[in-house]
Design a protein around this motif. Sequence first.
Motif, PDB file in Angstrom:
ATOM      1  N   ALA A  62       0.848  -1.195   0.000  1.00  0.00           N
ATOM      2  CA  ALA A  62       0.000   0.000   0.000  1.00  0.00           C
ATOM      3  C   ALA A  62       0.877   1.236   0.000  1.00  0.00           C
ATOM      4  O   ALA A  62       1.947   1.261   0.615  1.00  0.00           O
ATOM      5  CB  ALA A  62      -0.919   0.000   1.213  1.00  0.00           C
ATOM      6  N   ASP A  63       0.443   2.274  -0.709  1.00  0.00           N
ATOM      7  CA  ASP A  63       1.240   3.502  -0.727  1.00  0.00           C
ATOM      8  C   ASP A  63       0.506   4.703  -0.141  1.00  0.00           C
ATOM      9  O   ASP A  63       1.115   5.724   0.120  1.00  0.00           O
ATOM     10  CB  ASP A  63       1.717   3.831  -2.140  1.00  0.00           C
ATOM     11  N   GLU A  64      -0.820   4.584   0.076  1.00  0.00           N
ATOM     12  CA  GLU A  64      -1.577   5.715   0.630  1.00  0.00           C
ATOM     13  C   GLU A  64      -2.710   5.210   1.504  1.00  0.00           C
ATOM     14  O   GLU A  64      -3.420   4.271   1.124  1.00  0.00           O
ATOM     15  CB  GLU A  64      -2.127   6.582  -0.492  1.00  0.00           C
ATOM     16  N   VAL A  65      -2.856   5.856   2.650  1.00  0.00           N
ATOM     17  CA  VAL A  65      -3.899   5.495   3.606  1.00  0.00           C
ATOM     18  C   VAL A  65      -4.607   6.762   4.069  1.00  0.00           C
ATOM     19  O   VAL A  65      -3.959   7.769   4.365  1.00  0.00           O
ATOM     20  CB  VAL A  65      -3.315   4.763   4.830  1.00  0.00           C
ATOM     21  N   VAL A  66      -5.925   6.712   4.124  1.00  0.00           N
ATOM     22  CA  VAL A  66      -6.716   7.761   4.769  1.00  0.00           C
ATOM     23  C   VAL A  66      -7.163   7.217   6.119  1.00  0.00           C
ATOM     24  O   VAL A  66      -7.937   6.256   6.183  1.00  0.00           O
ATOM     25  CB  VAL A  66      -7.929   8.171   3.922  1.00  0.00           C
TER      26      VAL A  66
END
Length: 250
Positions: A62-66
């Motif tokens: 994964a490269d982006e998390v909210v």
Amino acid sequence: MTHPTLLVIAHGSRDPRHAATVHALTERVRAERPGLRVETAFLEFNAPSVPRVLERLAAQGADEVVALPLLLTRAFHAKTDIPSVLREARTRLPGLRVRQADVLGPSPLLNATLERRLREAGVRPGDVPRTGLVLAAAGSSDPEAIAVIAEIARELRHTGWCAVRPAFASASLPRTEDAVRALRAEGVDRVAVAPYVIAPGRLPDRIAAGAEAAGADVAADVLGPAPELARLLLDRFDEARVPVGASLSA
């Protein structure tokens, strides 16, 4: 991954009903938006922890998390605990972009969820003009959070209830039972208690006990995995993805 992962961060509780409700809500979010990866983490009491989930996501590419706080007001957990945990994660996992979404409240969708729970508890539209409402929140020592609850109570007063009083299960006053009794003392014929709390646990139980002790006519359930609440989580997720200064339609 081309789409950010939604990480729902709940407080956690020793009460197993809490985690079960949180997971039911995140399942509804997944059903509302197929293809979105939705993970759940807890600040304390329950597993998995926020750092553990972020480590797993990074290891899986994964490269982006909210990161979305499952909180109704901006109090200590939203202002201090969660930002601290996320800062540490960014330092340890530099390849993972993590942004924090806003808290859930206030929102018309939360008010709609309250109305749903009150209807389910037996409040009919014709009852509202002669019913006083106690908006019972968990409570906080943060003045901003208390002010938000008071403002929501004022807004609800304009939706037809004959009176609306805020109440708190901890840290602040009045307690639920005191608010119910105050409405009775003002001559209100019928009193309903609506917990402004997402999941069951010690504080919601305290709200329910106060409503019963004071003889409230109606005691609604917690907000729980309602469809309106699931849509609100997705709204906050979408808002967090929009760059500062941009619009959702841009």
